[in-house]
Every structure is written in structure tokens, then in C-alpha cells.
Enzyme design. Structure first.
Site, PDB file in Angstrom:
ATOM      1  N   SER A 140       0.834  -1.197   0.000  1.00  0.00           N
ATOM      2  CA  SER A 140       0.000   0.000   0.000  1.00  0.00           C
ATOM      3  C   SER A 140       0.875   1.257   0.000  1.00  0.00           C
ATOM      4  CB  SER A 140      -0.890   0.005   1.235  1.00  0.00           C
ATOM      5  OG  SER A 140      -1.395  -1.282   1.472  1.00  0.00           O
TER       6      SER A 140
HETATM    7  C1  LIG Z   1      -3.257  -3.832  -0.253  1.00  0.00           C
HETATM    8  S1  LIG Z   1      -2.704  -5.439   0.042  1.00  0.00           S
HETATM    9  C2  LIG Z   1      -1.981  -5.350   1.641  1.00  0.00           C
HETATM   10  C3  LIG Z   1      -0.675  -4.647   1.679  1.00  0.00           C
HETATM   11  C4  LIG Z   1       0.095  -4.835   2.922  1.00  0.00           C
HETATM   12  N1  LIG Z   1      -0.432  -4.045   3.981  1.00  0.00           N
HETATM   13  C5  LIG Z   1       1.555  -4.523   2.709  1.00  0.00           C
HETATM   14  O1  LIG Z   1       2.124  -3.887   3.531  1.00  0.00           O
HETATM   15  O2  LIG Z   1       2.133  -5.000   1.737  1.00  0.00           O
HETATM   16  C6  LIG Z   1      -4.215  -6.289   0.410  1.00  0.00           C
HETATM   17  C7  LIG Z   1      -4.007  -7.726   0.786  1.00  0.00           C
HETATM   18  O3  LIG Z   1      -5.231  -8.250   1.245  1.00  0.00           O
HETATM   19  C8  LIG Z   1      -5.215  -9.613   0.926  1.00  0.00           C
HETATM   20  N2  LIG Z   1      -6.552 -10.190   1.025  1.00  0.00           N
HETATM   21  C9  LIG Z   1      -7.556 -10.146   0.114  1.00  0.00           C
HETATM   22  N3  LIG Z   1      -8.597 -10.871   0.555  1.00  0.00           N
HETATM   23  C10 LIG Z   1      -8.248 -11.377   1.765  1.00  0.00           C
HETATM   24  C11 LIG Z   1      -8.893 -12.198   2.708  1.00  0.00           C
HETATM   25  N4  LIG Z   1     -10.117 -12.695   2.499  1.00  0.00           N
HETATM   26  N5  LIG Z   1      -8.237 -12.505   3.850  1.00  0.00           N
HETATM   27  C12 LIG Z   1      -6.985 -12.043   4.078  1.00  0.00           C
HETATM   28  N6  LIG Z   1      -6.319 -11.256   3.208  1.00  0.00           N
HETATM   29  C13 LIG Z   1      -6.935 -10.932   2.064  1.00  0.00           C
HETATM   30  C14 LIG Z   1      -4.650  -9.642  -0.483  1.00  0.00           C
HETATM   31  O4  LIG Z   1      -4.177 -10.922  -0.831  1.00  0.00           O
HETATM   32  C15 LIG Z   1      -3.567  -8.584  -0.373  1.00  0.00           C
HETATM   33  O5  LIG Z   1      -2.328  -9.155  -0.099  1.00  0.00           O
END
Ligand SMILES: C[S@@+](CC[C@H](N)C(=O)[O-])C[C@H]1O[C@@H](n2cnc3c(N)ncnc32)[C@H](O)[C@@H]1O
Length: 380
Positions: free
Chosen positions: A92
Site C-alpha cells: 500500500s
Molecule cells: C493492499 S494489500 C496489503 C498490503 C500490505 N499491507 C503490505 O504492507 O504490503 C491487500 C491484501 O489483502 C489480501 N486479502 C484479500 N482478501 C483477503 C482475505 N479474504 N483474507 C486475508 N487477506 C486478504 C490480499 O491478498 C492482499 O495481499
């Protein structure tokens, strides 16, 4: 690279401080001392014009971007709902993450659950601030969790990481003092609230469609949680659920419907996210909007909207006698929701995000303007 990253990380921290997205000494130290390139060795970007995706590495021209205030896609694949290629994970925007970490109001000894591990950068900042024993992070993508585990270990951190659907939180390591979600949900899972201690905080992006949502900070009080939306704005990719059914965009056949007129003809959701959010609260979830390119100029032309239930609307870009032609099909008159939300938004005095809030109990959840028990409320 051994020390070069330190200058870059320090410059990133300075940028975030200048932009008022980072101010406490502990988080400043975390940004300065976390080598983002170890957690983000490569990313994907779309070629302007063609939209083709290409991979960029930290050893090539990517390093400067990795230490800039930019969100970067780190995994791409088919959108579970519509099927076209989207970012499935990203690191992000650092300024959004630090704004959230500042808002989370953590104190020494707090235990934090992160939903959406992604690259592990957020988890690394939390480990720096609180110690690895106080950090739990989950992601639905098992490969990402394993990559993050290895890279965090390179930095000397071994937080609790798990490959699970974060919609259920992570009860095994509960209770938490704080939960921070870096993926968006249409409704806050009660499990997230239930797994924080009384008076604990949950920070999450509540989003009903593209750009139709914002960060909300909820405080738990027994079987009730309440909080206001962030007065500025932040947005994350949606939390993916395993049971999502793939659907086809509806055939928007203008000849099948008689057009009507509307005094509203523009939709730029990002220019008025509150009004768009209010519209999305009554529409089917996951409405898509876009612009049909003008055949002569190639510039964005008529607005279109469509929903997974087959509802669609097209709105002429140019007015005729001060009104815009609107074509609608399917079970919902999507443009009527935009018109009603615009009227209501004006009647409410054009509220900013800070006047909106969310309340939740195990049974109910509702959005409100000014007062959780007032008249301007929407069940979600
Ligand atoms: C914007 S990214 C997160 C970035 C993270 N904060 C970083 O520092 O890199 C959103 C994440 O949410 C995860 N995600 C999507 N659906 C999810 C779920 N049902 N449970 C857990 N994680 C999920 C995605 O795989 C993705 O890696």
C-alpha cells in the site's frame, strides 16, 4: 545497496513528515529503519496506452519507486467477480499506511492483528514498533504469506503469520488491542470487533463499490462498536471471499430501452466520494463505473455503470437543453440512486467524511450522518 536504502528510507520518512502523514518518533524510526526493497523486490505496473502489465525489479529502475510514496502491485491475476486482470496484492501507499498506524494509537505492549499481509511491509513496521511477539498478520494468499515470512525473517522478525481468510479474523491469537485491515470490506465482520478487547480499536476501509468508501475507526464497547470515518480519504483493494461467483458484465443495449432525462450528467466518484458512497449504500454492491471513449477524440465520453445483478445505466456526456439523456436496464435503475443520493447530500449540507460514522452490533450495522440514533441512517 548496503547503505543506499537507508538514505532512501530516510528521504521517504521526510516526505511523509512534510505531508503530515507521519509524526510520532516511533513510527518515524520504523519507516527510516525498514528496508522496503527487501519486502518488495519486484512489482507490476501497467503500460500507459496499451494497459499491458510489466514486471519491474528493485535492482532495475524500480528502487526509486519502492522508496517513494507510491502503492505498488505485487501480484496480479483475474478479478474473482469480473474476470479481468487486476492487482490481487500490493504494497500500500506508505503515507496511507503511516496515517493508519498513527490513527491506530498503539502503545507499548499492544497486540495488533493485521488483515492483508501482502508484502509484509506493514507487519515489519509493526514489528519495529511493538516487537514481533505482539504482531499477528493474515492473508488469504498462501504464497504471499510464505514470501513475507521469509523476507521478514531476513529482517530478524518472526511475527505470527497465517494463510487464512481474514474475514474470520484470527481467533487463535486473540484478543487483540488493535485490528488494522489493509483490504476493504462492504460491512465490518463482527469477528474483527469481537476479537479486540473492550475499548480496543478496529481500523478498516468500508467500501461498497470502486471509490465508494473510506477508512473508519471503530471503538468497541461491549457488544457495540462505533466510530467516525476519516476526515480525509483512503482506499484499499477489496477483501476477496472464496464463494465469489464470476459474472459477465451486462449487455448495455441502448436500443432496448427508452431514454429519460436527468439534470445530473457527470459522475467522477473520486471528486465527491461522500455523495458516491451515499449512492452506493442503496445500490447493489460492487457497481462498476467507467467512461466509453469518445469515438472522435478518444477522450472519456458517456458515463456507464453496471452491477453484478445485470443492472446498467449509460448517461450522455453532453447535455441537450440542459438535460442529459439516461438509458437504464436490468432490475435496478442505477442512475436514480445517484440522483437521490445527490439530493440527500445537498439537503444534509454537503457533509464531509468526518460527519459520517458507522455503528455495529453482532446483529446490525448501519452508517449515519452526525448521530447514530438520528434520522439519516442506512442499514448495511
Ligand atoms: C493492499 S494489500 C496489503 C498490503 C500490505 N499491507 C503490505 O504492507 O504490503 C491487500 C491484501 O489483502 C489480501 N486479502 C484479500 N482478501 C483477503 C482475505 N479474504 N483474507 C486475508 N487477506 C486478504 C490480499 O491478498 C492482499 O495481499
Amino acid at each position: 545497496m548496503t547503505t543506499e536504502w537507508k538514505d532512501r528510507a530516510a528521504a521517504l520518512a521526510d516526505t511523509l513528515i512534510d505531508q503530515d502523514k507521519l509524526f510520532s518518533p516511533e513510527w518515524i524510526a520504523a519507516v527510516r529503519e525498514t528496508p522496503r526493497h527487501v519486502l518488495v523486490p519486484q512489482f507490476y505496473e501497467q503500460e500507459p496506452g496499451t494497459g499491458e502489465w510489466r514486471e519491474v525489479t528493485s535492482s532495475g529502475d524500480g528502487l526509486q519507486r519502492i522508496y517513494s510514496n507510491t502503492g505498488l502491485f505485487t501480484k496480479i491475476g483475474p478479478d474473482p467477480l469480473w474476470g479481468y486482470t487486476v492487482g490481487l496484492s500490493s504494497t500500500s501507499t506508505p503515507g496511507l499506511m503511516t496515517r493508519m498506524l498513527e490513527a491506530l494509537d498503539v502503545h507499548d505492549g499492544h497486540r495488533v492483528l493485521g488483515i492483508g499481509t501482502g508484502t509484509g511491509y506493514n507487519a515489519a513496521l509493526l514489528c519495529h514498533r511493538l516487537g514481533e511477539q505482539h504482531v499477528v498478520s493474515v492473508d488469504v494468499e498462501a504464497d504471499l504469506v510464505e514470501l513475507a515470512r521469509g523476507r521478514l525473517a531476513e529482517l530478524g522478525y518472526r511475527p505470527t503469520l497465517a494463510a487464512v481468510d481474514g474475514a474470520g479474523g484470527f481467533p487463535d491469537a486473540a484478543p487483540y488491542d488493535r485490528t488494522i485491515a489493509t483490504c476493504a470490506v462492504p460491512r465490518v465482520p463482527w469477528a474483527w470487533i469481537d476479537q479486540v478487547r473492550d475499548s480496543g480499536l478496529v481500523l478498516v476501509d468500508v467500501k461498497r463499490a470502486i471509490s465508494a468508501g473510506n477508512l473508519v475507526l471503530l471503538r468497541r464497547n461491549g457488544d457495540y462498536a462505533e466510530g467516525r470515518f476519516d476526515s480525509s480519504w483512503g482506499s484499499f483493494m477489496p477483501l476477496r471471499t472464496r464463494d465469489t461467483q464470476h459474472v459477465q458484465p451486462p449487455d448495455r443495449d441502448r436500443t432496448s430501452t427508452k431514454p429519460r432525462t436527468s439534470s445530473i450528467g457527470y459522475l467522477r466518484p473520486w471528486e465527491n466520494t461522500v455523495a458516491w458512497f451515499l449512492a452506493a449504500l442503496t445500490m447493489p454492491q460492487n457497481v462498476v463505473f467507467g467512461f466509453t471513449p469518445d469515438p472522435d477524440t478518444g477522450q472519456p465520453g458517456d458515463v456507464f455503470l453496471y452491477a453484478p445483478d445485470g443492472s446498467w445505466a449509460e448517461i450522455a456526456n453532453q447535455p441537450e437543453d440542459g438535460h442529459f439523456l439516461v438509458w437504464e436496464g436490468g432490475p435496478h435503475r442505477l442512475w436514480s440512486h445517484v440522483e437521490q443520493a445527490r439530493t440527500l447530500y445537498k439537503q444534509a449540507g454537503q457533509p464531509g467524511w468526518g460527519r459520517l460514522g458507522l455503528s455495529a452490533t453482532p446483529q446490525r450495522q448501519w452508517i449515519w450522518i452526525d448521530d447514530p440514533r438520528g434520522t439519516l441512517t442506512w442499514e448495511i
